[in-house]
Design a protein around this motif. Structure first.
Motif, PDB file in Angstrom:
ATOM      1  N   GLY A 133      45.665  55.900  34.882  1.00  0.00           N
ATOM      2  CA  GLY A 133      46.515  57.086  34.852  1.00  0.00           C
ATOM      3  C   GLY A 133      47.926  56.741  35.256  1.00  0.00           C
ATOM      4  O   GLY A 133      48.571  55.862  34.682  1.00  0.00           O
ATOM      5  N   HIS A 134      48.431  57.432  36.296  1.00  0.00           N
ATOM      6  CA  HIS A 134      49.784  57.162  36.788  1.00  0.00           C
ATOM      7  C   HIS A 134      49.824  55.948  37.717  1.00  0.00           C
ATOM      8  O   HIS A 134      50.901  55.529  38.135  1.00  0.00           O
ATOM      9  N   ARG A 135      48.678  55.419  38.045  1.00  0.00           N
ATOM     10  CA  ARG A 135      48.627  54.237  38.901  1.00  0.00           C
ATOM     11  C   ARG A 135      48.386  52.994  38.050  1.00  0.00           C
ATOM     12  O   ARG A 135      47.849  53.064  36.964  1.00  0.00           O
ATOM     13  N   SER A 136      48.791  51.870  38.584  1.00  0.00           N
ATOM     14  CA  SER A 136      48.511  50.599  37.923  1.00  0.00           C
ATOM     15  C   SER A 136      48.494  49.511  38.978  1.00  0.00           C
ATOM     16  O   SER A 136      49.026  49.673  40.080  1.00  0.00           O
ATOM     17  N   ARG A 137      47.861  48.420  38.625  1.00  0.00           N
ATOM     18  CA  ARG A 137      47.889  47.274  39.534  1.00  0.00           C
ATOM     19  C   ARG A 137      47.934  45.995  38.713  1.00  0.00           C
ATOM     20  O   ARG A 137      47.372  45.903  37.621  1.00  0.00           O
ATOM     21  N   ALA A 138      48.626  45.028  39.260  1.00  0.00           N
ATOM     22  CA  ALA A 138      48.735  43.734  38.609  1.00  0.00           C
ATOM     23  C   ALA A 138      47.449  42.945  38.826  1.00  0.00           C
ATOM     24  O   ALA A 138      46.900  42.925  39.928  1.00  0.00           O
ATOM     25  N   VAL A 139      46.982  42.310  37.772  1.00  0.00           N
ATOM     26  CA  VAL A 139      45.773  41.484  37.842  1.00  0.00           C
ATOM     27  C   VAL A 139      46.176  40.047  37.533  1.00  0.00           C
ATOM     28  O   VAL A 139      46.670  39.754  36.434  1.00  0.00           O
ATOM     29  N   GLY A 140      46.000  39.172  38.494  1.00  0.00           N
ATOM     30  CA  GLY A 140      46.304  37.762  38.271  1.00  0.00           C
ATOM     31  C   GLY A 140      45.302  37.111  37.351  1.00  0.00           C
ATOM     32  O   GLY A 140      45.655  36.328  36.470  1.00  0.00           O
ATOM     33  N   GLN A 141      44.037  37.438  37.551  1.00  0.00           N
ATOM     34  CA  GLN A 141      42.965  36.982  36.676  1.00  0.00           C
ATOM     35  C   GLN A 141      41.785  37.933  36.849  1.00  0.00           C
ATOM     36  O   GLN A 141      41.385  38.233  37.981  1.00  0.00           O
ATOM     37  N   GLY A 142      41.237  38.406  35.741  1.00  0.00           N
ATOM     38  CA  GLY A 142      40.117  39.319  35.847  1.00  0.00           C
ATOM     39  C   GLY A 142      39.519  39.662  34.501  1.00  0.00           C
ATOM     40  O   GLY A 142      40.078  39.356  33.440  1.00  0.00           O
ATOM     41  N   ALA A 143      38.379  40.323  34.556  1.00  0.00           N
ATOM     42  CA  ALA A 143      37.679  40.764  33.357  1.00  0.00           C
ATOM     43  C   ALA A 143      38.084  42.190  33.022  1.00  0.00           C
ATOM     44  O   ALA A 143      38.522  42.954  33.888  1.00  0.00           O
ATOM     45  N   VAL A 144      37.956  42.558  31.750  1.00  0.00           N
ATOM     46  CA  VAL A 144      38.166  43.937  31.301  1.00  0.00           C
ATOM     47  C   VAL A 144      36.939  44.341  30.501  1.00  0.00           C
ATOM     48  O   VAL A 144      36.171  43.498  30.028  1.00  0.00           O
ATOM     49  N   ASP A 145      36.780  45.664  30.343  1.00  0.00           N
ATOM     50  CA  ASP A 145      35.599  46.137  29.624  1.00  0.00           C
ATOM     51  C   ASP A 145      35.901  47.474  28.966  1.00  0.00           C
ATOM     52  O   ASP A 145      37.026  47.982  29.045  1.00  0.00           O
ATOM     53  N   SER A 146      34.889  48.036  28.336  1.00  0.00           N
ATOM     54  CA  SER A 146      35.037  49.245  27.520  1.00  0.00           C
ATOM     55  C   SER A 146      35.801  50.339  28.253  1.00  0.00           C
ATOM     56  O   SER A 146      35.493  50.662  29.409  1.00  0.00           O
ATOM     57  N   GLY A 147      36.794  50.914  27.571  1.00  0.00           N
ATOM     58  CA  GLY A 147      37.538  52.037  28.116  1.00  0.00           C
ATOM     59  C   GLY A 147      38.763  51.668  28.920  1.00  0.00           C
ATOM     60  O   GLY A 147      39.613  52.537  29.174  1.00  0.00           O
ATOM     61  N   ASP A 148      38.883  50.413  29.339  1.00  0.00           N
ATOM     62  CA  ASP A 148      40.039  50.009  30.135  1.00  0.00           C
ATOM     63  C   ASP A 148      41.310  50.078  29.302  1.00  0.00           C
ATOM     64  O   ASP A 148      41.325  49.765  28.102  1.00  0.00           O
ATOM     65  N   ILE A 149      42.397  50.499  29.947  1.00  0.00           N
ATOM     66  CA  ILE A 149      43.731  50.478  29.328  1.00  0.00           C
ATOM     67  C   ILE A 149      44.570  49.493  30.132  1.00  0.00           C
ATOM     68  O   ILE A 149      44.669  49.591  31.356  1.00  0.00           O
TER      69      ILE A 149
END
Length: 357
Positions: A334-350
């Motif tokens: 939503g209005h929040r976000s965070r930086a990911v140095g390394q990570g997995a993503v999955d269904s529905g993630d923006i």
């Protein structure tokens, strides 16, 4: 003599049920907890079997019991109904997707014991136990998401994703030669606008998608070991995908126009549904990380323009999927976000991936 004959008959009789874990090496994907992506190949012996219960016991690395959960046939809407197969005919293998696919961060997963309970036609209980010892997987290649901009993981590899639920015992899968779930950890990336919309208008034409013809980049350095670029893009109701090509021509045409990169050390990237004639590289080329390779299309088994990406163990169709961890992106909530140095993503993630330089 009678006891000897009886012993020989019992020795020759097939077991009531055989259950094997597929793939043999189970990987543990870490993302806000532990995700397990594997299947059980179940084959009844001489009699048909009806699955009644599946129970999992989780033990930590020291061998202590952490938790125990089950699904069974109790109640008006029994939880066992979520299992992919419940009736098993003699001698016919069928796939059961692991119903316990996630454990929260405070559960230290060392070893799992799955207890299956069936009934046969005589209502006799048949039990079988399977031990699973997963390992954490860390890709050797330094992967980045192969697109830039604001992206939706339209379909990933969670329990409900079609990549995850590839039943390779299905008659059609068997007919085209599918024997493993090579897309077990795949992602479908779609470019979206700031409102999260994938297209303008009714979405029937490729040009209505902001992601159409966007550059596709190398997720890591590697060598091109397979490529195809001549498949027309599906557009405006026209579908050029022919499943018969998977048998008689090239099984990787499931992806339409595609590239396969060998990153070394047993890791391969597949990039699929690429725009017709958009490939900028050819088989044998060495590519660097973030190098432009092609453009987003809608070729092969594709409903609309998007990029299919998967990490796997080999270039050929019947490889095994591998967990992918991507570097340097923003995860939006939503209005929040965070930086990911390394990570997995999955269904529905923006997510937001910075532009390449």
């Amino acid at each position: 003599m009678l006891s000897l004959l009886l012993a020989l008959q019992l020795a020759a009789a097939p077991p009531a049920v055989t259950i094997t874990v597929a793939p043999a090496q189970v990987w543990l994907e870490e993302r806000a907890g532990s995700h397990l992506n594997f299947d059980f190949a179940v084959q009844a012996g001489a009699d048909s079997l009806w699955l009644q219960k599946v129970e999992v016991s989780v033990f930590d690395p020291g061998g202590a019991l952490v938790l125990r959960k089950f699904i069974d046939n109790n109640g008006f809407s029994p939880s066992i109904s979520i299992v992919s197969h419940r009736v098993f005919a003699p001698g016919q293998p069928a796939l059961v997707f692991n119903p316990f696919d996630y454990f929260p961060p405070d559960v230290a997963v060392g070893r799992l014991r799955y207890a299956f309970e069936f009934r046969d036609a005589r209502r006799t209980t048949v039990s079988h136990t399977v031990e699973v010892q997963p390992r954490r997987y860390q890709p050797r290649a330094a992967l980045r998401v192969p697109l830039s901009g604001r992206l939706l993981v339209w379909d990933g590899h969670d329990e409900n994703a079609h990549h995850r639920r590839l039943d390779y015992y299905h008659p059609v899968a068997q007919q085209v030669g599918i024997r493993r779930n090579f897309m077990r950890y795949a992602h479908d990336f779609v470019v979206v606008n700031e409102q999260g919309e994938m297209h303008r208008g009714d979405g029937k034409q490729n040009a209505q998608y902001p992601g159409y013809e966007q550059p596709v980049y190398a997720p890591a350095a590697g060598r091109v070991v397979a490529a195809y670029a001549r498949q027309p893009d599906n557009d405006n109701g026209q579908d050029y995908f022919d499943p018969r090509d998977l048998v008689g021509k090239d099984p990787l045409l499931l992806y339409g126009n595609y590239l396969v990169l060998d990153h070394g050390q047993g890791e391969f990237s597949v990039l699929g549904h690429l725009r017709q004639n958009s490939l900028l590289v050819k088989v044998g080329d060495q590519v660097r990380a973030d190098q432009p390779l092609a453009r987003v299309g809608s070729s092969g088994s594709s409903y609309f323009p998007h990029l299919h990406y998967e990490l796997r163990t080999a270039a050929e169709l019947n490889a095994e999927g591998l967990p992918a961890y991507f570097r340097r992106f923003q995860l939006l909530r939503g209005h929040r976000s965070r930086a990911v140095g390394q990570g997995a993503v999955d269904s529905g993630d923006i997510i937001v991936v910075p532009p390449r330089r």
